[in-house]
Structure formats: C-alpha cells, structure tokens
Design an enzyme around this catalytic site. Structure first.
Site, PDB file in Angstrom:
ATOM      1  N   GLU A   1      97.861  49.458  71.398  1.00 45.23           N
ATOM      2  CA  GLU A   1      97.772  51.054  71.918  1.00 45.23           C
ATOM      3  C   GLU A   1      98.643  51.876  70.869  1.00 45.23           C
ATOM      4  O   GLU A   1      98.269  53.093  70.947  1.00 45.23           O
ATOM      5  CB  GLU A   1      98.151  51.132  73.123  1.00 45.23           C
ATOM      6  CG  GLU A   1      97.004  50.639  74.106  1.00 45.23           C
ATOM      7  CD  GLU A   1      97.577  49.958  75.440  1.00 45.23           C
ATOM      8  OE1 GLU A   1      98.533  50.239  75.889  1.00 45.23           O
ATOM      9  OE2 GLU A   1      96.450  49.066  76.062  1.00 45.23           O
TER      10      GLU A   1
ATOM     11  N   ASN B   1     103.801  44.180  81.108  1.00 41.25           N
ATOM     12  CA  ASN B   1     104.008  45.769  80.305  1.00 41.25           C
ATOM     13  C   ASN B   1     103.205  46.682  81.372  1.00 41.25           C
ATOM     14  O   ASN B   1     101.952  46.698  81.508  1.00 41.25           O
ATOM     15  CB  ASN B   1     102.998  45.364  79.118  1.00 41.25           C
ATOM     16  CG  ASN B   1     103.052  46.997  78.264  1.00 41.25           C
ATOM     17  OD1 ASN B   1     103.589  47.955  78.709  1.00 41.25           O
ATOM     18  ND2 ASN B   1     102.072  46.683  77.202  1.00 41.25           N
TER      19      ASN B   1
ATOM     20  N   SER C   1      94.090  40.811  79.589  1.00 42.60           N
ATOM     21  CA  SER C   1      93.044  40.562  80.868  1.00 42.60           C
ATOM     22  C   SER C   1      93.308  39.208  81.481  1.00 42.60           C
ATOM     23  O   SER C   1      92.746  38.628  81.901  1.00 42.60           O
ATOM     24  CB  SER C   1      91.580  40.457  80.694  1.00 42.60           C
ATOM     25  OG  SER C   1      91.069  41.779  80.279  1.00 42.60           O
TER      26      SER C   1
ATOM     27  N   HIS D   1     102.130  46.969  69.666  1.00 45.73           N
ATOM     28  CA  HIS D   1     101.021  46.875  70.814  1.00 45.73           C
ATOM     29  C   HIS D   1      99.685  47.580  70.094  1.00 45.73           C
ATOM     30  O   HIS D   1     100.048  48.619  69.516  1.00 45.73           O
ATOM     31  CB  HIS D   1     101.683  47.461  72.144  1.00 45.73           C
ATOM     32  CG  HIS D   1     100.587  47.275  73.006  1.00 45.73           C
ATOM     33  ND1 HIS D   1      99.529  47.896  73.144  1.00 45.73           N
ATOM     34  CD2 HIS D   1     100.628  46.143  74.085  1.00 45.73           C
ATOM     35  CE1 HIS D   1      98.625  47.160  74.301  1.00 45.73           C
ATOM     36  NE2 HIS D   1      99.527  46.417  74.604  1.00 45.73           N
TER      37      HIS D   1
ATOM     38  N   GLY E   1      92.580  45.282  78.942  1.00 43.49           N
ATOM     39  CA  GLY E   1      92.079  46.135  80.045  1.00 43.49           C
ATOM     40  C   GLY E   1      90.649  46.126  80.105  1.00 43.49           C
ATOM     41  O   GLY E   1      90.268  46.952  80.576  1.00 43.49           O
TER      42      GLY E   1
ATOM     43  N   GLU F   1      97.192  39.392  71.151  1.00 41.77           N
ATOM     44  CA  GLU F   1      96.582  40.231  72.330  1.00 41.77           C
ATOM     45  C   GLU F   1      95.116  41.030  71.517  1.00 41.77           C
ATOM     46  O   GLU F   1      95.216  41.966  70.755  1.00 41.77           O
ATOM     47  CB  GLU F   1      97.301  41.530  72.370  1.00 41.77           C
ATOM     48  CG  GLU F   1      98.570  41.047  73.329  1.00 41.77           C
ATOM     49  CD  GLU F   1      98.979  42.355  74.192  1.00 41.77           C
ATOM     50  OE1 GLU F   1      99.250  41.726  75.324  1.00 41.77           O
ATOM     51  OE2 GLU F   1      98.954  43.585  74.059  1.00 41.77           O
TER      52      GLU F   1
ATOM     53  N   LYS G   1     103.043  49.752  80.853  1.00 37.29           N
ATOM     54  CA  LYS G   1     102.351  50.862  80.203  1.00 37.29           C
ATOM     55  C   LYS G   1     102.709  52.124  80.738  1.00 37.29           C
ATOM     56  O   LYS G   1     103.989  52.352  81.382  1.00 37.29           O
ATOM     57  CB  LYS G   1     100.758  50.552  80.049  1.00 37.29           C
ATOM     58  CG  LYS G   1     100.289  49.295  79.552  1.00 37.29           C
ATOM     59  CD  LYS G   1      99.087  48.970  79.164  1.00 37.29           C
ATOM     60  CE  LYS G   1      98.854  47.632  78.532  1.00 37.29           C
ATOM     61  NZ  LYS G   1      97.552  47.163  78.296  1.00 37.29           N
TER      62      LYS G   1
HETATM   63  P1  13P Z   1      95.781  43.797  80.409  1.00 34.22           P
HETATM   64  O1  13P Z   1      96.735  42.778  81.064  1.00 34.22           O
HETATM   65  O2  13P Z   1      95.791  44.934  81.358  1.00 34.22           O
HETATM   66  O3  13P Z   1      94.462  43.438  79.869  1.00 34.22           O
HETATM   67  O4  13P Z   1      96.982  44.623  79.310  1.00 34.22           O
HETATM   68  C1  13P Z   1      97.134  43.597  78.199  1.00 34.22           C
HETATM   69  C2  13P Z   1      98.420  44.339  77.430  1.00 34.22           C
HETATM   70  O5  13P Z   1      97.890  45.091  76.653  1.00 34.22           O
HETATM   71  C3  13P Z   1      99.694  43.798  77.584  1.00 34.22           C
HETATM   72  O6  13P Z   1     100.572  44.168  76.583  1.00 34.22           O
END
Ligand code: 13P
Length: 256
Positions: free
Chosen positions: A97, A9, A216, A95, A173, A167, A11
C-alpha cells in the site's frame, strides 16, 4: 530453529476506545507461553498509548512505516528514532500500500530499511507481485528485484536483524489467499536469494531469517499456510482487528 512470528498490521483502523478493547481481549486470551512471537502495528498516532496498554506483555509494538531521513524539515513524517523512543521494536517497510498508493520505489524502501536498522528497529520488509506479474510468469523476478534493492544497500548481514514478509498484492484484503504451495515456492526463493549473497556465513543468515506470509490470512486458513517449511508465520491485516481471530492465527503457528 526459527521461532514463528505473527504481526498484526492494523492499517488505518481503530480508535483509542477500540484499541483498548482489542488489546484487553488479546492479553486476556493469550496463553502464558504463546506459540510464537507476536507484535501489533497500530496507526502512528496510537503507538504510545498502545505501548502503554501492552505494558510488560509478550506482545511487541511495531509501526507501519518510517521516514528514510533521520531528522529535519519533513512535514508529516516520523523518524526511526521517534518510533524507537515511543517503544517500537518493529517497523513495516515496503508494504504494497505504501509502494503503490504513495509511490515508494525499491530505492526508497531500501533507505527506509536502513534508517530503521540504524536506530535499532527490526524492519519487516514486504515484497510481493501484482496479479498481472504473476500471470506473466514474473513473480520471482519481481521478488528478486525488490530484495536486491535492500541487499545492495544494506548488505546481507543486515538480514540478521530483519524479518521478511511475502505479500502478493492480489491476496491483500481480497479474501483470496495464496495457496500454501504458492507461498512456499516464493518463500523458498526469498531464502535462496539471501543465501546466494552469503559467502562467509555459508547460508546461516538465510536459514535463520523469518519469512512471513501476508494476504487474507484467517483463523480458517492459517494452519495450512504456516505448515509450509519456509513459512514462519504471518503478517495479518483485517483478521488482526478481531482478537479471537488473531489469537487463533497465533495459535496456528503450532502447525509450523
Ligand atoms: P489482509 O490480511 O487484510 O489481506 O492484509 C494483509 C496485509 O496487507 C498485512 O500487511
């Protein structure tokens, strides 16, 4: 059994030049027979070009979000038919976010899931709890509620053409991944929740459902997380932007 799956992803990262370099390095580094299915999910504006760069490779294209509506006056939105039209196979829905920064609730996520499937896309449905919810002992209740919204609307049969991703919000993150045991516990709960809806199919849909872990994941911790029996791969954020890290994470699915 379940073939592992790793999706990147990206982002809101990248540029045309950076994406070209990343895809080039990925395709150079991929073995002829990857250990898992692989997808990358670039920002929507780069989908078409990334799809061209992936050409006939074994890396599939996915989008990061989709509109729940099929067509019409929805300024700024992108429909499932459009994503399909530019070559997407997958789309991430729910997701954290999107749920939290853009106030997408369980009902909207369920409608997006349905919109994706009705146009032949495979939704990657994300679920996960906040740290406070985990600390209050509410993790399983939160996951159950998020899953129920989709199962109620789409039905358990829809899980034949879907991927789940656990997640935990506190792991995204932050550099603080769930332990393999914490991931396994939630993944088993997800599978059991789906199995509980199956009467006719006797648990076969749940047994075949791929449940990814995201939060992560790095080259250094992927193998121990993927070695858990109900962890079928990963949804990777930051580490999917570095070809060598992402390739190592894909290779780590051999631990499954
Ligand atoms: P990170 O791997 O940067 O923690 O993000 C995970 C994520 O949100 C994947 O969709």
């Amino acid at each position: 059994m379940r073939r592992p799956f790793v999706a990147g992803n990206w982002k809101m990262h990248g540029s045309r030049a950076e994406n070209a370099d990343l895809i080039d390095a990925l395709l150079q580094g991929l073995p002829a027979q990857p250990a898992c299915d692989i997808a990358v999910c670039p920002p929507v504006v780069y989908l078409w070009e990334t799809g061209r760069l992936l050409k006939e490779s074994s890396v599939a294209l996915g989008a990061q979000s989709v509109c729940a509506e099929p067509i019409g006056a929805f300024t700024g939105e992108v429909s499932a038919a459009m994503l399909k039209d530019v070559g997407c196979r997958y789309v991430i829905v729910g997701h954290s976010e999107r749920r939290h920064h853009y106030k997408e609730d369980d009902a909207l996520v369920a409608r997006k899931f349905l919109a994706a499937q009705s146009h032949g896309l495979i939704p990657i449905l994300c679920v996960g709890e906040f740290l406070e919810e985990r600390e209050r002992g509410q993790t399983m209740a939160v996951i159950s509620r998020q899953l129920a919204a989709v199962l109620d609307l789409a039905g358990v049969d829809a899980m034949r053409n879907a991927v789940l991703a656990y997640e935990p919000v506190w792991a995204i993150g932050t550099g603080k991944n769930a332990t393999p045991a914490q991931a396994q516990e939630v993944h088993a709960h997800i599978r059991a929740t789906v199995a509980a809806r199956e009467s006719a199919s006797g648990g076969k849909i749940a047994a075949a459902l791929r449940v990814l872990y995201g939060g992560s994941v790095k080259a250094g911790n992927a193998a121990e997380i993927f070695s858990m029996p109900d962890v079928d791969g990963g949804l990777i954020g930051g580490a999917s932007l570095k070809a060598d890290e992402f390739l190592k994470i894909c290779a780590a699915t051999q631990a499954h």
